[in-house]
Design an enzyme around this catalytic site. Structure first.
Site, PDB file in Angstrom:
ATOM      1  N   LYS A 158      63.639  44.283   7.050  1.00  0.00           N
ATOM      2  CA  LYS A 158      63.375  45.696   6.761  1.00  0.00           C
ATOM      3  C   LYS A 158      64.409  46.184   5.760  1.00  0.00           C
ATOM      4  O   LYS A 158      65.606  46.136   6.014  1.00  0.00           O
ATOM      5  CB  LYS A 158      63.460  46.511   8.051  1.00  0.00           C
ATOM      6  CG  LYS A 158      63.567  48.023   7.842  1.00  0.00           C
ATOM      7  CD  LYS A 158      64.127  48.695   9.083  1.00  0.00           C
ATOM      8  CE  LYS A 158      64.593  50.102   8.775  1.00  0.00           C
ATOM      9  NZ  LYS A 158      65.357  50.693   9.885  1.00  0.00           N
ATOM     10  N   ASP A 163      67.199  56.420   4.079  1.00  0.00           N
ATOM     11  CA  ASP A 163      66.348  57.037   5.087  1.00  0.00           C
ATOM     12  C   ASP A 163      66.763  58.482   5.312  1.00  0.00           C
ATOM     13  O   ASP A 163      67.756  58.767   5.971  1.00  0.00           O
ATOM     14  CB  ASP A 163      66.452  56.244   6.399  1.00  0.00           C
ATOM     15  CG  ASP A 163      65.625  56.862   7.517  1.00  0.00           C
ATOM     16  OD1 ASP A 163      64.746  57.692   7.214  1.00  0.00           O
ATOM     17  OD2 ASP A 163      65.864  56.511   8.680  1.00  0.00           O
ATOM     18  N   LYS A 170      66.508  64.291   8.879  1.00  0.00           N
ATOM     19  CA  LYS A 170      67.666  64.006   9.725  1.00  0.00           C
ATOM     20  C   LYS A 170      68.668  65.149   9.745  1.00  0.00           C
ATOM     21  O   LYS A 170      69.354  65.360  10.731  1.00  0.00           O
ATOM     22  CB  LYS A 170      68.369  62.735   9.223  1.00  0.00           C
ATOM     23  CG  LYS A 170      67.619  61.454   9.506  1.00  0.00           C
ATOM     24  CD  LYS A 170      68.416  60.259   8.995  1.00  0.00           C
ATOM     25  CE  LYS A 170      67.697  58.952   9.297  1.00  0.00           C
ATOM     26  NZ  LYS A 170      67.651  58.662  10.735  1.00  0.00           N
ATOM     27  N   ASP A 181      70.683  51.470   6.127  1.00  0.00           N
ATOM     28  CA  ASP A 181      69.412  51.216   6.785  1.00  0.00           C
ATOM     29  C   ASP A 181      68.688  50.011   6.183  1.00  0.00           C
ATOM     30  O   ASP A 181      67.633  49.625   6.668  1.00  0.00           O
ATOM     31  CB  ASP A 181      68.513  52.455   6.704  1.00  0.00           C
ATOM     32  CG  ASP A 181      67.587  52.576   7.906  1.00  0.00           C
ATOM     33  OD1 ASP A 181      67.927  52.019   8.966  1.00  0.00           O
ATOM     34  OD2 ASP A 181      66.538  53.215   7.790  1.00  0.00           O
ATOM     35  N   ASP A 240      60.621  59.915  11.049  1.00  0.00           N
ATOM     36  CA  ASP A 240      61.908  59.226  11.035  1.00  0.00           C
ATOM     37  C   ASP A 240      61.842  57.891  11.771  1.00  0.00           C
ATOM     38  O   ASP A 240      62.815  57.150  11.803  1.00  0.00           O
ATOM     39  CB  ASP A 240      62.993  60.122  11.650  1.00  0.00           C
ATOM     40  CG  ASP A 240      64.397  59.647  11.312  1.00  0.00           C
ATOM     41  OD1 ASP A 240      64.552  58.944  10.292  1.00  0.00           O
ATOM     42  OD2 ASP A 240      65.331  59.981  12.058  1.00  0.00           O
ATOM     43  N   GLU A 242      60.266  55.197  10.852  1.00  0.00           N
ATOM     44  CA  GLU A 242      59.534  54.572   9.743  1.00  0.00           C
ATOM     45  C   GLU A 242      59.763  53.066   9.642  1.00  0.00           C
ATOM     46  O   GLU A 242      58.900  52.333   9.174  1.00  0.00           O
ATOM     47  CB  GLU A 242      59.920  55.243   8.412  1.00  0.00           C
ATOM     48  CG  GLU A 242      61.183  54.725   7.727  1.00  0.00           C
ATOM     49  CD  GLU A 242      62.468  54.966   8.519  1.00  0.00           C
ATOM     50  OE1 GLU A 242      63.439  54.228   8.313  1.00  0.00           O
ATOM     51  OE2 GLU A 242      62.495  55.902   9.340  1.00  0.00           O
ATOM     52  N   ARG A 244      59.809  50.722  11.854  1.00  0.00           N
ATOM     53  CA  ARG A 244      58.868  49.939  12.657  1.00  0.00           C
ATOM     54  C   ARG A 244      57.512  49.818  11.983  1.00  0.00           C
ATOM     55  O   ARG A 244      56.759  48.885  12.249  1.00  0.00           O
ATOM     56  CB  ARG A 244      58.734  50.558  14.044  1.00  0.00           C
ATOM     57  CG  ARG A 244      58.169  51.968  14.061  1.00  0.00           C
ATOM     58  CD  ARG A 244      58.420  52.678  15.373  1.00  0.00           C
ATOM     59  NE  ARG A 244      59.843  52.902  15.590  1.00  0.00           N
ATOM     60  CZ  ARG A 244      60.343  53.491  16.682  1.00  0.00           C
ATOM     61  NH1 ARG A 244      59.533  53.913  17.633  1.00  0.00           N
ATOM     62  NH2 ARG A 244      61.635  53.655  16.817  1.00  0.00           N
TER      63      ARG A 244
END
Length: 418
Positions: A158, A163, A170, A181, A240, A242, A244
């Site tokens: 990933k 993010d 956030k 991230d 948020d 995202e 997955r």
């Protein structure tokens, strides 16, 4: 230190601590067996024998302790006396903490690790100076295909470049640091490079799902429903959550397009991972107990520690229940094993009746130390799949007899790491 270069040597060469600060480190029982003559070439210009012996005798590690030998440029330090079964015997995290506390300003910092016999083991020179809430993700693939290879292995990470949380923003306090991230993809890239450099015997593919999660005219909104690559529909109730989504597409691609029967995904997936297993142990979730044990052993051998999460789809996956889609992308009850639930969201796009091995590594905590990246994941993958390497060291630390050790039909196996 803005840049660090590590160099390893099995012998000690003379130097002056004022020019090259030195740290002598080991367990107290090993330091007590250390002869001054053995370490003399690193200290004799500034530290006499009686000072060194007095410093060692003053150490009382709890869990560590250190004593300055000469100003701030020569130090002796003791590692913890005990090591639990869930820690690495190298005590690498304590070594990191001790090294970070040093204040020497030379161009090169020399760390001398003392082994069981009371002899120096190592002189280390440290030189310091799918559609989702994202814009469309890009897919990058690196491949290594040696002649005569029988196995096909894919490592996929990933890579959320940054993010913001999308429309589930956030906020200004949670957003700084989100450049990390991409830690899963970064680990896969580092592991792929190292594996190929060490001579990897099998077909190896590194696949990166790279995206940016930010607000824009094409960004996903809460309540949107997307059909992912697996064909399953997802109701977005948190933009948020995202990572997955791209991982779900990654594992589905591994199964459908590459025909892999061992799939490992690695990602900075949940903040709850740090609550569940801490900042030193990544969380591992898998449908195969043998690989769970092997991953834990690879973590202990490599220093990239992992600890298992409960694997119980029948209790945890219902948290994603949706009235209008196959699933939501965020849980209903945040107190019900969040890291397990997040991993099961990814597994659902393989199907819980998937006949192969699926391994999920959530390394949101270990991926960073303060504002700096740790490089977590590279050593873990190299150790776990070390039997496919030409490196005798990687073969020795691998907990598996072969990269894939369950092949009753004799068919070639394909491994996918996402």
């Amino acid at each position: 230190m803005t840049n660090i270069v590590l160099k390893y040597s099995h012998c000690l060469t003379p130097c002056d601590p004022r020019a090259n600060p030195v740290l002598i480190i080991g367990q107290l029982k090993h330091l007590n067996r250390l002869s001054y003559e053995t370490i003399k070439c690193k200290l004799e210009h500034r530290v006499p024998e009686e000072v060194f012996k007095a410093a060692v005798s003053s150490l009382h590690p709890s869990p560590t302790d250190s004593c300055a030998l000469y100003l701030n440029v020569a130090t002796v330090a003791a590692l913890p006396l005990k090591c639990s079964r869930h820690n690495t015997p190298s005590r690498s995290h304590f070594i990191t903490k001790i090294v970070k506390s040093l204040t020497g300003s030379g161009d090169e910092y020399i760390v001398v690790r003392i082994r069981d016999s009371g002899e120096p083991r190592l002189a280390t020179c440290i030189h310091g100076v799918g559609k989702s809430a994202l814009h469309l993700p890009a897919l990058a693939v690196l491949s290594h295909t040696p002649p005569g290879a029988t196995e096909t292995i894919a490592w996929v990470g990933k890579g959320i470049v940054y993010d913001t949380g999308g429309l589930s923003l956030k906020g200004k306090t949670a957003m700084p640091g989100m450049k990390r991230d991409c830690g899963g993809a970064a680990a896969i890239l580092g592991a792929f490079y190292a594996a190929v450099k060490q001579g990897f015997r099998e077909n190896l593919h590194a696949v990166f799902c790279i995206a940016e999660n930010s607000i824009g005219p094409l960004a996903t909104r809460p309540d949107d429903i997307h059909t992912l690559y697996s064909g399953r529909t997802v109701e977005i109730n948190n933009t948020d959550a995202e990572g997955r989504l791209v991982l779900a597409d990654g594992v589905a691609f591994a199964q459908k397009d590459l025909g892999c029967n061992i799939i490992l995904d690695m990602a900075t997936l949940t903040g709850a991972q740090g609550i569940a297993t801490g900042k030193y142990h990544a969380a591992i979730l898998t449908n195969n107990e043998d690989w769970e044990v092997a991953s834990g052993r690879a973590g202990i051998n490599s220093g990239d520690l992992v600890h298992p999460l409960p694997y119980c789809p029948e209790l945890h996956f219902p948290e994603f229940a949706s009235a209008v889609a196959d699933m939501k992308n965020s849980v209903a009850d945040r107190s019900n094993a969040q890291p397990s639930c997040a991993g099961l969201f990814v597994a659902a796009h393989l199907g819980f009746d998937y006949p192969g091995v699926w391994i999920h590594v959530d390394m949101a905590g270990p991926v960073h130390c303060g504002e700096r990246a740790t490089g977590y994941g590279v050593a873990l993958l190299l150790a776990l799949f070390g039997r496919a390497s030409h490196s005798t060291i990687l073969q020795a630390v691998s907990p598996l007899g072969t990269p894939i050790d369950d092949n009753p039909q004799g068919a070639s196996k394909k491994i996918r790491l996402v």
